[in-house]
Design a protein around this motif. Structure first.
Motif, mmCIF file in Angstrom:
data_model
loop_
_atom_site.group_PDB
_atom_site.id
_atom_site.type_symbol
_atom_site.label_atom_id
_atom_site.label_comp_id
_atom_site.label_asym_id
_atom_site.label_seq_id
_atom_site.Cartn_x
_atom_site.Cartn_y
_atom_site.Cartn_z
ATOM 1 N N CYS A 136 -12.401 2.657 -10.108
ATOM 2 C CA CYS A 136 -12.270 1.731 -8.965
ATOM 3 C C CYS A 136 -11.028 0.898 -8.965
ATOM 4 C CB CYS A 136 -13.594 0.840 -8.751
ATOM 5 S SG CYS A 136 -15.074 1.787 -8.326
ATOM 6 N N GLU A 137 -10.621 0.440 -10.209
ATOM 7 C CA GLU A 137 -9.511 -0.021 -10.413
ATOM 8 C C GLU A 137 -8.260 0.561 -9.966
ATOM 9 O OE1 GLU A 137 -6.955 -3.256 -10.997
ATOM 10 O OE2 GLU A 137 -9.083 -3.410 -10.910
ATOM 11 N N LYS A 138 -8.310 1.766 -10.586
ATOM 12 C CA LYS A 138 -7.275 2.801 -10.315
ATOM 13 C C LYS A 138 -7.194 2.927 -8.654
ATOM 14 C CE LYS A 138 -5.650 7.415 -11.312
ATOM 15 N NZ LYS A 138 -5.836 8.732 -12.043
ATOM 16 N N TRP A 139 -8.205 3.213 -7.893
ATOM 17 C CA TRP A 139 -8.323 2.962 -6.465
ATOM 18 C C TRP A 139 -7.406 1.843 -5.842
ATOM 19 C CZ3 TRP A 139 -8.205 5.879 -2.341
ATOM 20 C CH2 TRP A 139 -8.647 5.443 -1.063
ATOM 21 N N ASN A 140 -7.995 0.761 -6.296
ATOM 22 C CA ASN A 140 -7.445 -0.608 -5.975
ATOM 23 C C ASN A 140 -5.809 -0.623 -6.020
ATOM 24 O OD1 ASN A 140 -10.022 -1.483 -5.097
ATOM 25 N ND2 ASN A 140 -10.243 -2.631 -7.115
ATOM 26 N N MET A 141 -5.290 0.134 -7.032
ATOM 27 C CA MET A 141 -3.879 -0.046 -7.225
ATOM 28 C C MET A 141 -2.799 1.243 -6.525
ATOM 29 S SD MET A 141 -3.777 -2.453 -9.457
ATOM 30 C CE MET A 141 -2.016 -2.407 -10.259
ATOM 31 N N ILE A 142 -3.913 1.713 -6.001
ATOM 32 C CA ILE A 142 -3.336 3.067 -5.103
ATOM 33 C C ILE A 142 -2.628 2.346 -3.778
ATOM 34 C CG2 ILE A 142 -3.662 5.132 -3.617
ATOM 35 C CD1 ILE A 142 -5.494 6.032 -5.956
ATOM 36 N N PRO A 143 -1.247 2.657 -3.458
ATOM 37 C CA PRO A 143 -0.662 2.168 -2.141
ATOM 38 C C PRO A 143 -1.212 3.086 -1.031
ATOM 39 C CG PRO A 143 0.980 3.502 -3.123
ATOM 40 C CD PRO A 143 -0.606 3.415 -4.081
ATOM 41 N N GLU A 144 -0.982 2.390 0.258
ATOM 42 C CA GLU A 144 -1.382 3.051 1.509
ATOM 43 C C GLU A 144 -0.763 4.407 1.484
ATOM 44 O OE1 GLU A 144 -0.717 2.299 6.246
ATOM 45 O OE2 GLU A 144 -1.080 0.665 4.917
ATOM 46 N N ASN A 145 -1.607 5.290 1.890
ATOM 47 C CA ASN A 145 -1.204 6.826 2.014
ATOM 48 C C ASN A 145 -1.259 7.355 0.622
ATOM 49 O OD1 ASN A 145 -0.927 6.858 4.782
ATOM 50 N ND2 ASN A 145 0.992 6.108 4.675
ATOM 51 N N GLY A 146 -1.532 6.543 -0.403
ATOM 52 C CA GLY A 146 -1.731 7.503 -1.714
ATOM 53 C C GLY A 146 -3.048 8.038 -1.881
ATOM 54 N N LYS A 147 -3.161 8.833 -3.027
ATOM 55 C CA LYS A 147 -4.197 9.498 -3.254
ATOM 56 C C LYS A 147 -4.896 9.302 -4.709
ATOM 57 C CE LYS A 147 -2.647 13.363 -0.224
ATOM 58 N NZ LYS A 147 -3.333 13.081 1.140
ATOM 59 N N LEU A 148 -6.150 9.309 -4.603
ATOM 60 C CA LEU A 148 -6.848 9.377 -6.034
ATOM 61 C C LEU A 148 -7.340 10.966 -6.367
ATOM 62 C CD1 LEU A 148 -8.146 8.116 -8.453
ATOM 63 C CD2 LEU A 148 -10.263 7.543 -6.882
ATOM 64 N N LYS A 149 -6.964 11.380 -6.980
ATOM 65 C CA LYS A 149 -7.344 12.748 -7.329
ATOM 66 C C LYS A 149 -8.250 13.142 -8.514
ATOM 67 C CE LYS A 149 -4.026 15.795 -6.960
ATOM 68 N NZ LYS A 149 -2.803 16.919 -7.222
ATOM 69 N N LEU A 150 -9.302 13.707 -8.118
ATOM 70 C CA LEU A 150 -10.542 13.893 -9.132
ATOM 71 C C LEU A 150 -10.756 15.388 -9.292
ATOM 72 C CD1 LEU A 150 -12.711 11.114 -7.910
ATOM 73 C CD2 LEU A 150 -11.083 10.888 -9.969
#
Length: 152
Positions: A136-150
């Protein structure tokens, strides 16, 4: 299976790419995708192959898994995944204590026919909560149009 959560301007998109190359995607709307992250964490930690992501991996679309008529017939492991994801969010937000997680899961599962709750211990729950908090912290640091990859 690759899971991508794309951060948009007040819109987030969940995309799942299966090994066979097929893709399912859905606009999550403005909500922070903590619930989708919680599903990922509990399903990986407890090897729930018939939870939300397991169903997608086996061919269901995200849209199908949002259909109330389909949801009713997905089986007990899918419901267990839902209960565990919801309660992981609760301890992640501070609405419940980590020590209450196991009790909450058993309490919700007791009235559901055929639901087998896996063996859990506090160490495993603390590890799972840490993983959830970090994602969730990683998600919060992602900029707009960025992606969380799992990967599931």
């Amino acid at each position: 299976m690759e899971i991508l959560i794309t951060k948009g301007n007040h819109r987030n998109i969940l995309t799942c790419k299966r090994k066979d190359g097929s893709v399912t995607s859905l606009n999550l709307g403005p909500d922070i995708p903590n619930h989708d992250i919680a599903h990922y964490v509990v399903e990986k930690e407890f090897n729930l192959e018939h939870g939300f992501y397991g169903k997608i991996k086996s061919g269901k679309t995200i849209e199908e898994l949002s259909d109330k008529e389909i949801i009713k017939n997905l089986g007990s492991e899918n419901w267990l995944s839902e209960i565990m994801a919801r309660n992981l969010q609760s301890i992640g937000s501070g609405a419940a204590e980590t020590e209450q997680f196991i009790e909450l899961i058993h309490w919700e599962a007791q009235n559901m026919d055929g639901m087998e709750v896996p063996k859990m211990n506090l160490t495993k729950i603390e590890k799972m909560k840490l993983n959830f908090d970090q994602l969730c912290e990683k998600w919060n640091m992602i900029p707009e149009n960025g992606k969380l990859k799992l990967f599931f």
